[in-house]
Structure formats: structure tokens, C-alpha cells
Design an enzyme around this catalytic site. Sequence first.
Site, PDB file in Angstrom:
ATOM      1  N   ARG A 121      -9.577  24.897  11.089  1.00  0.00           N
ATOM      2  CA  ARG A 121      -9.598  24.352   9.715  1.00  0.00           C
ATOM      3  C   ARG A 121      -8.204  24.230   9.095  1.00  0.00           C
ATOM      4  NH1 ARG A 121     -14.219  27.640   9.597  1.00  0.00           N
ATOM      5  NH2 ARG A 121     -16.064  26.317   9.791  1.00  0.00           N
ATOM      6  N   LYS A 143       0.144  11.110   6.714  1.00  0.00           N
ATOM      7  CA  LYS A 143      -0.998  10.397   7.296  1.00  0.00           C
ATOM      8  C   LYS A 143      -1.139  10.859   8.749  1.00  0.00           C
ATOM      9  CE  LYS A 143      -1.479   6.104   4.715  1.00  0.00           C
ATOM     10  NZ  LYS A 143      -1.404   4.637   4.779  1.00  0.00           N
ATOM     11  N   GLU A 185      10.171  -2.004   9.860  1.00  0.00           N
ATOM     12  CA  GLU A 185       9.785  -1.118   8.744  1.00  0.00           C
ATOM     13  C   GLU A 185      10.987  -0.849   7.836  1.00  0.00           C
ATOM     14  OE1 GLU A 185       6.667  -0.212   8.133  1.00  0.00           O
ATOM     15  OE2 GLU A 185       5.702  -0.658  10.053  1.00  0.00           O
ATOM     16  N   LYS A 227      10.421   6.393   0.944  1.00  0.00           N
ATOM     17  CA  LYS A 227       9.060   6.804   1.308  1.00  0.00           C
ATOM     18  C   LYS A 227       8.665   8.067   0.545  1.00  0.00           C
ATOM     19  CE  LYS A 227       5.418   7.039   4.398  1.00  0.00           C
ATOM     20  NZ  LYS A 227       4.843   6.723   5.667  1.00  0.00           N
ATOM     21  N   GLU A 237      -2.774   7.285  -1.423  1.00  0.00           N
ATOM     22  CA  GLU A 237      -2.861   5.821  -1.370  1.00  0.00           C
ATOM     23  C   GLU A 237      -3.950   5.223  -2.252  1.00  0.00           C
ATOM     24  OE1 GLU A 237      -3.198   4.216   2.605  1.00  0.00           O
ATOM     25  OE2 GLU A 237      -2.288   2.335   2.001  1.00  0.00           O
ATOM     26  N   ARG A 241       1.241   3.676  -3.211  1.00  0.00           N
ATOM     27  CA  ARG A 241       1.478   3.783  -1.764  1.00  0.00           C
ATOM     28  C   ARG A 241       1.069   2.517  -1.022  1.00  0.00           C
ATOM     29  NH1 ARG A 241       0.874   9.216   1.961  1.00  0.00           N
ATOM     30  NH2 ARG A 241       1.503   8.245   3.915  1.00  0.00           N
ATOM     31  N   ASN A 245       2.261  -1.207   2.654  1.00  0.00           N
ATOM     32  CA  ASN A 245       1.559  -2.116   3.566  1.00  0.00           C
ATOM     33  C   ASN A 245       2.102  -3.539   3.507  1.00  0.00           C
ATOM     34  OD1 ASN A 245      -0.406  -0.265   4.670  1.00  0.00           O
ATOM     35  ND2 ASN A 245      -1.195  -0.170   2.584  1.00  0.00           N
ATOM     36  N   HIS A 248       1.810  -5.886   6.421  1.00  0.00           N
ATOM     37  CA  HIS A 248       0.849  -5.285   7.350  1.00  0.00           C
ATOM     38  C   HIS A 248      -0.515  -5.972   7.317  1.00  0.00           C
ATOM     39  CE1 HIS A 248       3.967  -2.315   7.650  1.00  0.00           C
ATOM     40  NE2 HIS A 248       3.276  -1.576   8.495  1.00  0.00           N
ATOM     41  N   HIS A 252      -1.237  -6.722  10.853  1.00  0.00           N
ATOM     42  CA  HIS A 252      -2.287  -6.036  11.619  1.00  0.00           C
ATOM     43  C   HIS A 252      -3.234  -7.041  12.269  1.00  0.00           C
ATOM     44  CE1 HIS A 252      -1.967  -1.890   9.482  1.00  0.00           C
ATOM     45  NE2 HIS A 252      -1.317  -1.890  10.627  1.00  0.00           N
ATOM     46  N   HIS A 264       3.811  -3.622  17.182  1.00  0.00           N
ATOM     47  CA  HIS A 264       3.600  -3.436  15.743  1.00  0.00           C
ATOM     48  C   HIS A 264       4.741  -4.034  14.898  1.00  0.00           C
ATOM     49  CE1 HIS A 264       2.117  -1.548  12.104  1.00  0.00           C
ATOM     50  NE2 HIS A 264       3.326  -1.047  11.894  1.00  0.00           N
TER      51      HIS A 264
HETATM   52  N1  GLY Z   1       2.707   3.830   6.877  1.00  0.00           N
HETATM   53  C1  GLY Z   1       2.205   3.658   5.579  1.00  0.00           C
HETATM   54  C2  GLY Z   1       2.001   4.916   4.816  1.00  0.00           C
HETATM   55  O1  GLY Z   1       2.433   5.967   5.253  1.00  0.00           O
HETATM   56  O2  GLY Z   1       1.394   4.890   3.775  1.00  0.00           O
END
Ligand code: GLY
Length: 358
Positions: A121, A143, A185, A227, A237, A241, A245, A248, A252, A264
Site C-alpha cells: 500500500r 504520474k 518536450e 514542470k 491534472e 496541468r 499536453n 499530445h 498521441h 513519441h
Molecule cells: N507528462 C505530462 C504530465 O506529467 O502531466
Amino acid sequence: MKEIEVGLGERSYPILIKDGLLHEIGDDIKKRNIAKRYVVVSDAHVAGLLGEMFLNSLKAADVQAELITFPQGEVSKNLETVAKLASKLALIGVDRKDALIALGGGVTGDITGFLAAVYMRGIPFIQVPTTLLSQVDSSVGGKTGVDIPEGKNLVGSFYQPQCVYIDSNVLSSLPREELLNGLAEVIKYSIIYDASFFEYLEKNRTSILDLNLPVLEETIRICCTIKAKVVEADERESGLRRILNFGHTIGHAVEAASDFAIAHGMAVAMGMEAACKLAVGKSLFPSEDAGRTKELIRSYGLPVDIPKELDRDRIKAYLKTDKKAVAGRPFFVLPTTIGKVTVTDDVPESLIDQVIAR
Ligand code: GLY
């Protein structure tokens, strides 16, 4: 050493950036006293290149550590790998006083972070990203997750690391395509957030492409600072956040429509160009700014045109099923000026068709 704080209250953590840091992490980890024992998780390729040196440097600092591995590549980013690694942790008696260290690129960071989030956990973990893409993006912000047959990153968790250690020196041996993946990026951050960084990238292209380490280090510092600010404002997000994207949404879809033959970063570069065209089409973004962004992307050796042979209907179908689309309406991050973007789902299908047309 450059240090950036990701300020998230009790989940705050530092990002440390230094040429050669990989050899010195042991002393810093020892000082932070995060766990009694560390398990380094790496793919077999990175373990072969860096594993022994990294373990030795930890042991030299009297940090108790061992290494476990999984097969290299996105194919490993699944629940089966997480289950196998969890069994390995259980067999060697890892408990809540221990911590994981993700040594590798984005796949390793995502798997290890997720494993840390769910094993017993939740146990602490540390990110040691070894590709430009993971250094400027995936290792920061918490993430974590894996793919399932129905889609990429569909199972995961927001789970912040205790610390991120970035050694710019590992980029000297990074394959060119991997470097370009990260550079897409890097360019993204400048367009969404920072016009002066955009100018920095225009001026320092040759140094960056020639892997001039002080310039690369400064580039990584600026990206991680942006970031960190975005994640501090919107960790899960639900708002700001989403600007990360940029490029993307169509990116994507292009990646998926090529069955992931297009890497990517290349897909994101095409997606950024497409988003700029959508923004010009909606009269949000001046065409001279769009000209500058296109030139910057191209000057770094990244593609701007979606390959002719890619099936446009497949791209459109992926846009509708994108996991961030709501009721089949994809959302787009569109620039309004260099350094600023807006998020909208108000983009006519006819304009999308026009932009992705051959
Ligand atoms: N790669 C996008 C984010 O971390 O929100």
C-alpha cells in the site's frame, strides 16, 4: 549542483541536477535517510550499462542496496511486470521501511513509481532518470502507471517520488532518436510557458544538439522548473496541468495510428505543429508566431508533417477515443502567443480535417 523544489506540502521533494551525479547519489541518499534499504529497479539494458557502477557508488556510501530488473521496452509496461517485480520484492523481504530507486527512462520510472505506490500500500521511491525525456518530463510530477491492452497508461496513480536525481552526463551516450524524443518536450515547455526560454532554444540550438553539458543542464533546469510550477498549481491534472499536453492530442493519435512505429517525440513534434495550425485557423495565434515555432521544431531535426501514408481516418478515430476526450470531443491545447496557451474543445471538425489533411 542545481536544485529545484517541487512544493507540494508534505509531499514536497527536491530535483537535483549535476554532471556526474550518478556517482555521488549514495552520499546524498545517506544524508536524507529515506529508508533502511534500497532496491534499484532497472530494465536489463540500463542495468547492463549502469547497474554495477550505480550499486557500487551506493555501497561506497554505506547505503544498503540491491538490483532487480525487467526486460527492456514499452512491452514490459504492464501489470504482469508489476506483479513479477512485486513478487521479487516480497521474496527478498522488502517492507515499508525500504524504498525503490527507478534507474532508467520513462518506462522504468512509470513502472517503478506504480510498484512503489501499490506494494504494501505504498513505499517510498526515488527517480534517477537516464533519458532526456524522463529527465525533463516523466520523472517529475508523480504520474506513475502501466498500459493495458485497451490503452496506454490506463492503470496508474499519482504518487510523488522522495527525490529526483538528474545526471546530465548520461545524455552523452544517449542514442540520437532518444535525444530528439526529449527535445520535443523541451520545445513544448517553451511554447506553453516561457517566451524567453523559446529564445534561449533558438540561440543555443547548436550547443544543445552538440551536447554541450552546461547548456543542456541549464535547459533541463528550466524545463524542470516549469514542470514543478505547473504540478504545484495542479497536481492531479484538473486544470493547469492539462497545458503539458500541448502537441499530445494529435501527437498521441499519430503515434497510435502508426502502431507506435513513430516515436513519441516525433509524434509530439507533428502534434505541436498541428496545434499551431489549429490555433492560426481559429485566429488565436498570429501566423508569424506559428512560422517561428515551426522553424524552431524543424531546426532541431524534428518532423512537422504527418507522414502521407498514415491513414487519416484512423487518426480521427483515435482523437475521438483519446482518454482525455469528453463525450468523443478531444480537447486541444492551443497557443495564443509564444509562451502562452489556452485549453479548448471548441475546434470544428472541418478545421481538424484541414490541418491533418495530406
Ligand atoms: N507528462 C505530462 C504530465 O506529467 O502531466
